[in-house]
Design a protein around this motif. Structure first.
Motif, PDB file in Angstrom:
ATOM      1  N   LEU A 167       0.835  -1.201   0.000  1.00  0.00           N
ATOM      2  CA  LEU A 167       0.000   0.000   0.000  1.00  0.00           C
ATOM      3  C   LEU A 167       0.870   1.252   0.000  1.00  0.00           C
ATOM      4  N   ALA A 168       1.938   1.259   0.812  1.00  0.00           N
ATOM      5  CA  ALA A 168       2.835   2.415   0.857  1.00  0.00           C
ATOM      6  C   ALA A 168       3.495   2.649  -0.500  1.00  0.00           C
ATOM      7  N   GLU A 169       3.938   1.583  -1.143  1.00  0.00           N
ATOM      8  CA  GLU A 169       4.578   1.726  -2.449  1.00  0.00           C
ATOM      9  C   GLU A 169       3.576   2.195  -3.508  1.00  0.00           C
ATOM     10  N   TYR A 170       2.342   1.740  -3.382  1.00  0.00           N
ATOM     11  CA  TYR A 170       1.291   2.226  -4.286  1.00  0.00           C
ATOM     12  C   TYR A 170       1.106   3.737  -4.104  1.00  0.00           C
ATOM     13  N   HIS A 171       1.000   4.196  -2.865  1.00  0.00           N
ATOM     14  CA  HIS A 171       0.844   5.624  -2.610  1.00  0.00           C
ATOM     15  C   HIS A 171       2.026   6.414  -3.163  1.00  0.00           C
ATOM     16  N   ALA A 172       3.227   5.893  -2.985  1.00  0.00           N
ATOM     17  CA  ALA A 172       4.411   6.589  -3.496  1.00  0.00           C
ATOM     18  C   ALA A 172       4.364   6.684  -5.017  1.00  0.00           C
ATOM     19  N   ALA A 173       4.002   5.580  -5.670  1.00  0.00           N
ATOM     20  CA  ALA A 173       3.957   5.570  -7.131  1.00  0.00           C
ATOM     21  C   ALA A 173       2.856   6.474  -7.678  1.00  0.00           C
ATOM     22  N   MET A 174       1.726   6.548  -6.976  1.00  0.00           N
ATOM     23  CA  MET A 174       0.578   7.297  -7.476  1.00  0.00           C
ATOM     24  C   MET A 174       0.537   8.743  -7.002  1.00  0.00           C
ATOM     25  N   ALA A 175       1.464   9.129  -6.145  1.00  0.00           N
ATOM     26  CA  ALA A 175       1.446  10.488  -5.596  1.00  0.00           C
ATOM     27  C   ALA A 175       1.365  11.569  -6.673  1.00  0.00           C
ATOM     28  N   PRO A 176       2.126  11.490  -7.779  1.00  0.00           N
ATOM     29  CA  PRO A 176       2.018  12.558  -8.781  1.00  0.00           C
ATOM     30  C   PRO A 176       0.616  12.713  -9.363  1.00  0.00           C
ATOM     31  N   HIS A 177      -0.172  11.643  -9.328  1.00  0.00           N
ATOM     32  CA  HIS A 177      -1.520  11.690  -9.895  1.00  0.00           C
ATOM     33  C   HIS A 177      -2.583  11.924  -8.830  1.00  0.00           C
ATOM     34  N   MET A 178      -2.361  11.432  -7.615  1.00  0.00           N
ATOM     35  CA  MET A 178      -3.317  11.649  -6.529  1.00  0.00           C
ATOM     36  C   MET A 178      -3.275  13.073  -6.003  1.00  0.00           C
ATOM     37  N   LEU A 179      -2.068  13.598  -5.818  1.00  0.00           N
ATOM     38  CA  LEU A 179      -1.922  14.863  -5.101  1.00  0.00           C
ATOM     39  C   LEU A 179      -2.629  16.041  -5.765  1.00  0.00           C
ATOM     40  N   PRO A 180      -2.612  16.180  -7.083  1.00  0.00           N
ATOM     41  CA  PRO A 180      -3.353  17.317  -7.653  1.00  0.00           C
ATOM     42  C   PRO A 180      -4.834  17.318  -7.297  1.00  0.00           C
ATOM     43  N   HIS A 181      -5.392  16.153  -7.033  1.00  0.00           N
ATOM     44  CA  HIS A 181      -6.822  16.057  -6.733  1.00  0.00           C
ATOM     45  C   HIS A 181      -7.128  16.229  -5.243  1.00  0.00           C
TER      46      HIS A 181
END
Length: 309
Positions: A37-51
């Motif tokens: 889950l942590a690695e998923y969050h790290a990988a997706m941060a560039p796409h999650m954070l703008p939202h």
């Protein structure tokens, strides 16, 4: 990253986040661990954070994994001092919410066994001014054709109102249709407008849709839920994982996807979404540039209502 049975650490920018019990199974039937889950969050941060950047968060945590008891947490207790916080008023006092502005914070939340992030519809600095409407298409059961049909009809109505419509799965049974706003309207105005849009949609499909809150009065019809358009209400964040078998993700979609053979609400998962976005991009990229005022749409909706009357 360094890993081991006891601890594991992820370095994100200037911060290194150490995971406790990284091999703890959060999704036992799927073999998905806290580290995953942590690695998923790290990988997706560039796409999650703008939202979600700047939005107060509510955390859905499962310290023993999704088969154990979970709970909702609004306040920012137990988080490092450097995690951003915002104090917001509530009845009888205040509550201090965490805010995720960087990848390190997303990983910290994963380390708290926070499987799902639920975000406000407004951001710090303008908490009383939502920058989106969320229409939650919530079926009484698993009825994919009904959900997709309602989404298409809602998009057509929003087109008539000259409002953009973005689509995402909830990761559960339904779909969210989201309209970005310019933040000039307050929550009361947005809530009233979104309900009127839903009522207009229901009037067009009365046998299939309802705005009835009480389940016993829906009689199998899909609930067009606009209750999230209220102050301090939340919705599952884009790209957040849901606590269900397979680790489905609340995934932004291209509209044509719901017409593709084999489409399923839970088809995008923790394991598939990073590759999907890397290959296809974020369907919601640049969403904020299409934000609209409600002034013109409100006039157009009133005209539709007059013609129907």
């Amino acid at each position: 990253m360094t890993s081991g049975d006891a601890t594991s650490s992820l370095t994100l920018g200037a911060r290194t986040v150490t995971l406790s019990h990284p091999d703890r199974l959060l999704f036992p039937d799927d073999g998905i661990t806290k580290r995953d889950l942590a690695e998923y969050h790290a990988a997706m941060a560039p796409h999650m954070l703008p939202h979600i950047r700047g939005r107060p968060l509510m955390l859905q945590r499962f310290p023993q994994g999704i088969d154990g008891p979970g709970f909702m947490q609004k306040d920012a207790r137990g988080l490092p001092d450097w995690v951003r916080r915002v104090e917001v008023p509530k009845e009888g006092g205040t509550v201090t919410h965490p805010v995720a502005d960087d990848a390190a914070t997303l990983v910290v939340l994963a380390n708290q066994s926070c499987v799902t992030l639920h975000a406000w519809l407004s951001r710090v600095g303008r908490l009383d001014r939502p920058d989106q409407i969320i229409f939650d298409l919530d079926p009484s059961g698993d009825d994919l054709p009904l959900v997709c049909g309602a989404a298409r009809a809602l998009r057509a109505l929003l087109d008539e109102l000259e409002l953009p419509a973005y689509l995402k799965t909830t990761g559960s049974r339904g779909l969210h249709v989201v309209t970005p706003l310019d933040g000039t309207a307050g929550f009361e105005e947005v809530r009233a407008f979104s309900y009127d849009v839903a009522a207009e949609l229901v009037a067009r499909m009365p046998d299939s849709l309802t705005v009835e809150f009480r389940k016993e009065k829906r009689h199998g019809r899909l609930f067009v839920d606009t209750l999230r358009s209220g102050y301090a209400q939340t919705a599952v964040a884009p790209y957040s994982v849901r606590p269900l078998p397979g680790a489905p993700v609340a995934a932004p979609l291209r509209w044509e996807e719901i017409d593709e053979p084999g489409f399923a609400i839970r088809q995008h998962t923790l394991r598939t979404v990073p590759g999907r976005v890397e290959g296809e991009g974020d369907p919601w990229a640049g969403m904020g540039r299409r934000a609209r005022s409600l002034q013109g749409p409100r006039r157009r909706l009133a005209a539709l209502q007059r013609r129907r009357a």
